[in-house]
Scaffold this motif. Structure first.
Motif, PDB file in Angstrom:
ATOM      1  N   ASP A  54      41.770  46.197  40.199  1.00  0.00           N
ATOM      2  CA  ASP A  54      40.824  45.118  40.476  1.00  0.00           C
ATOM      3  C   ASP A  54      40.216  45.165  41.875  1.00  0.00           C
ATOM      4  O   ASP A  54      39.045  44.828  42.054  1.00  0.00           O
ATOM      5  CB  ASP A  54      41.509  43.763  40.259  1.00  0.00           C
ATOM      6  CG  ASP A  54      41.882  43.520  38.807  1.00  0.00           C
ATOM      7  OD1 ASP A  54      41.318  44.207  37.934  1.00  0.00           O
ATOM      8  OD2 ASP A  54      42.746  42.657  38.560  1.00  0.00           O
ATOM      9  N   HIS A  65      37.382  47.677  41.993  1.00  0.00           N
ATOM     10  CA  HIS A  65      36.379  47.353  40.976  1.00  0.00           C
ATOM     11  C   HIS A  65      35.516  46.178  41.401  1.00  0.00           C
ATOM     12  O   HIS A  65      34.321  46.104  41.066  1.00  0.00           O
ATOM     13  CB  HIS A  65      37.070  47.045  39.638  1.00  0.00           C
ATOM     14  CG  HIS A  65      36.110  46.805  38.520  1.00  0.00           C
ATOM     15  ND1 HIS A  65      35.939  45.577  37.922  1.00  0.00           N
ATOM     16  CD2 HIS A  65      35.245  47.642  37.898  1.00  0.00           C
ATOM     17  CE1 HIS A  65      35.028  45.662  36.972  1.00  0.00           C
ATOM     18  NE2 HIS A  65      34.583  46.898  36.947  1.00  0.00           N
ATOM     19  N   SER A  66      36.094  45.250  42.162  1.00  0.00           N
ATOM     20  CA  SER A  66      35.351  44.063  42.583  1.00  0.00           C
ATOM     21  C   SER A  66      34.569  44.287  43.874  1.00  0.00           C
ATOM     22  O   SER A  66      33.928  43.366  44.384  1.00  0.00           O
ATOM     23  CB  SER A  66      36.310  42.880  42.765  1.00  0.00           C
ATOM     24  OG  SER A  66      37.244  43.133  43.793  1.00  0.00           O
TER      25      SER A  66
END
Length: 364
Positions: free
Chosen positions: A173, A176-177
């Motif tokens: 995450d 990805h963010s």
């Protein structure tokens, strides 16, 4: 001591000065130095930056620092970006024609680090947001968010990347963010899969194999790059083994220019079949955490190949070899460390891009 948070808009991304590069090494030594003393760790880093994969401007250390004090040693966080040669193959519109393959610039990202006193303030995330703007071609990037202030300045010779990759040890995450325009469009996970053999410590034999020297390996990578190019030309536009149903493009970094050779200081070997020169493997030894694990960095083989390697881990083993792996005691697992992630800077979405040759040789 926890420091007060600084407004992110007052920060930007800068190519590190020599003093900042050395400071970044001192910061990472307690966590990544292992058994090395600080002096030994610094000496190793100096040696590695002179290697083929890093020299001649291929390695840039980036620091997140105040706009009005870019050269401070009290920067918020840092990372490294390795400029590499890669290939992109666009599927042909005709089954009778080969795919169209281009050599491109790509980047591998490593050593993302925030000192403990500055953690929990969003600095590393902001750094990764900004990193896209200094390594990528900006043609297809979104509008730069006004809340971030002005975009970072591009450094000559350090942009125009068509894609970048990294290997996450903090899950999927975080990266990805970290998109170029906000929480969308960051690095996406591809093929975090390993095939592992636990076959004991019995002695094998090397009949039919030639052990490769460093010079022989370097020559092999040049031939390997040509082979990869030809295979991409003939890669099927759709296959059940792909992670993308119908890829808009296939991408890979190349093992040349020291990319595979980078693993040599950590222990590195290679073998080639005496009967079939197109069958070869290279590997390194991962010493941490114990016990040591032999990890194959590049494998080129057919279903008929047999090997005397005793204990191995292969990243993203090709589908045609998985049945052989199972018969020889290999077990395939999903990794939760060194998770490969990629972002595409060309036309279209990262979700439509297939990462080919997603093997250990690309790790840094």
């Amino acid at each position: 001591m926890i420091e007060p948070k600084i407004d992110l808009a007052s920060l930007s991304l800068f190519s590190a000065t020599r003093a900042q590069v050395e400071e970044s090494w001192r910061r990472t030594w307690p966590q990544w130095g292992g058994t090395l003393s600080l002096t030994e760790y610094l000496a190793r880093e100096v040696e590695m930056e002179s290697m083929d994969h890093a020299k001649d401007g291929k390695l840039i250390t980036w620091v997140l620092a105040p706009r009005d004090d870019a050269t401070t040693l009290d920067f918020m966080c840092s990372c490294e970006a390795f400029k590499r040669s890669g290939l992109v193959a666009y599927p042909s519109s005709s089954t009778s024609e080969p795919n169209i393959v281009h050599e491109v610039t790509c980047y591998a990202i490593a050593s993302v680090f925030t000192p403990p006193s500055k953690r929990g303030r969003g600095y590393a995330s902001h750094m990764m947001h900004l990193l896209h703007w200094v390594i990528a071609s900006r043609d297809n990037l979104p509008k730069f968010p006004e809340a971030w202030g002005a975009p970072p300045e591009q450094v000559p010779g350090a942009s125009e990347g068509l894609f970048s990759c990294l290997y996450s040890d903090v899950g999927e995450d975080f990266y990805h963010s970290a998109g170029p325009g906000g929480k969308e469009g960051g690095w996406e996970t591809r093929g975090a899969v390993s095939t592992i053999w636990d076959v004991g410590a019995e002695e094998g034999h090397d009949d039919g194999w030639m052990w490769l020297t460093q010079e022989q390996l370097n020559s092999l990578w040049d031939r390997d790059a040509e082979r990869i190019n030809k295979e991409l030309e003939n890669m099927l536009t759709s296959d059940t083994s792909y992670e993308v149903e119908r890829p808009a493009a296939f991408v890979t970094c190349l093992p040349t220019n020291g990319v595979c050779g980078f693993h040599i200081p950590r222990g590195f070997w290679g073998i080639q079949s005496l009967n079939d020169p197109n069958t070869y493997a290279s590997w390194s030894v991962d010493m941490r955490p114990p016990p040591p694990i032999l990890i194959v960095t590049r494998l080129c083989a057919s279903e008929e190949t047999r090997s005397g390697i005793r204990k191995v881990e292969v990243w993203k083993l090709g589908e045609r070899l998985k049945a052989i792996a199972e018969k020889t005691g290999g077990r395939t697992v999903v990794r939760n460390e060194h998770v490969p992630q990629i972002v595409w800077y060309g036309s279209g979405a990262t979700g439509n891009i297939e990462w080919a040759y997603n093997e250990k040789f690309g790790w840094c």
